[in-house]
Motif scaffolding. Structure first.
Motif, PDB file in Angstrom:
ATOM      1  N   ALA A 102      42.653  51.339  45.082  1.00 34.79           N
ATOM      2  CA  ALA A 102      41.270  51.508  45.531  1.00 34.79           C
ATOM      3  C   ALA A 102      40.294  50.976  44.484  1.00 34.79           C
ATOM      4  N   LYS A 103      40.597  51.253  43.226  1.00 39.51           N
ATOM      5  CA  LYS A 103      39.736  50.772  42.142  1.00 39.51           C
ATOM      6  C   LYS A 103      39.734  49.240  42.100  1.00 39.51           C
ATOM      7  N   ALA A 104      40.930  48.650  42.293  1.00 35.06           N
ATOM      8  CA  ALA A 104      41.031  47.189  42.260  1.00 35.06           C
ATOM      9  C   ALA A 104      40.237  46.555  43.407  1.00 35.06           C
ATOM     10  N   LYS A 105      40.177  47.270  44.521  1.00 36.36           N
ATOM     11  CA  LYS A 105      39.442  46.757  45.687  1.00 36.36           C
ATOM     12  C   LYS A 105      37.985  47.230  45.696  1.00 36.36           C
ATOM     13  N   LYS A 106      37.583  47.877  44.576  1.00 38.34           N
ATOM     14  CA  LYS A 106      36.217  48.381  44.405  1.00 38.34           C
ATOM     15  C   LYS A 106      35.835  49.372  45.500  1.00 38.34           C
ATOM     16  N   LYS A 107      36.824  50.225  45.838  1.00 38.71           N
ATOM     17  CA  LYS A 107      36.581  51.293  46.807  1.00 38.71           C
ATOM     18  C   LYS A 107      36.580  52.632  46.083  1.00 38.71           C
TER      19      LYS A 107
END
Length: 202
Positions: A102-107
């Protein structure tokens, strides 16, 4: 003998997908290299496991200390808590991976981090319970036929809890009491790993 002419029916994978599917084999490998307990490696439905533990706790409470069944019952409880600890560890790893994705996808990864924290609390609680019952085995039944296994896995649980002094103490007890046990080799390996970890910290 019985001859089977047809192929067995396919397994219903969907029913056990949540608990039995390995999340990250590389991450779990380090926990399994020196831990060969089947209870840690298998995955069962969580509700069934919790029900079993509740039944074992009632049986343990109502079984007299002098009963011949008490040692085996004590060990069964220890290993049931190990199984629950392992299930929670899988949950934590899964949530950590989801949070990273999620962090990598900026979520928003807040929910996954909260789930990981909750699973971590369960891991620690169940590990404490496992240590309690393994310690009871060590103290009350020193002549138990498989006391070398009990000592090894007690030390291993202390090690996972980062109680390294206690872990070394029990590993040493295993080496002294059962020098010819197959678990003794793993105890020496554990000593080496513990000293290596501490040297890296220094």
């Amino acid at each position: 003998g019985t001859a089977f002419k047809g192929a067995p029916p396919p397994l219903d994978v969907k029913k056990r997908q949540d608990d039995s599917k390995p999340v990250n084999p590389d991450e779990l490998k380090k926990y399994a290299e020196r831990d060969t307990r089947k209870t840690r490696l298998q995955a069962r439905a969580r509700a069934l496991l919790i029900t079993e533990i509740q039944g074992l706790e009632r049986l343990f409470k109502n079984t007299p200390e002098q009963s011949a069944d008490k040692p085996q019952l004590t060990r069964r409880l220890a290993e049931a808590y190990v199984e629950l600890e392992s299930a929670a560890l899988r949950d934590k790893i899964a949530s950590d991976i989801q949070a990273q994705d999620a962090k990598a996808k900026k979520k928003n990864a807040t929910k996954f981090r909260q789930d990981a924290a909750a699973a971590e609390k369960i891991v620690k609680a169940e590990r404490t319970n496992a240590i309690k019952y393994y310690t009871s085995m060590k103290d009350k039944y020193p002549k138990y036929s498989k006391i070398d296994e009990v000592l090894y896995y007690l030390a291993y649980e202390h090690e996972q809890a980062q109680s390294y002094d206690k872990a070394r103490e029990v590993y040493l007890e295993l080496i002294d009491k059962a020098p010819k046990s197959p678990y003794t080799r793993n105890a020496y390996l554990a000593f080496a790993e513990l000293f290596f970890q501490e040297a890296q910290g220094d």
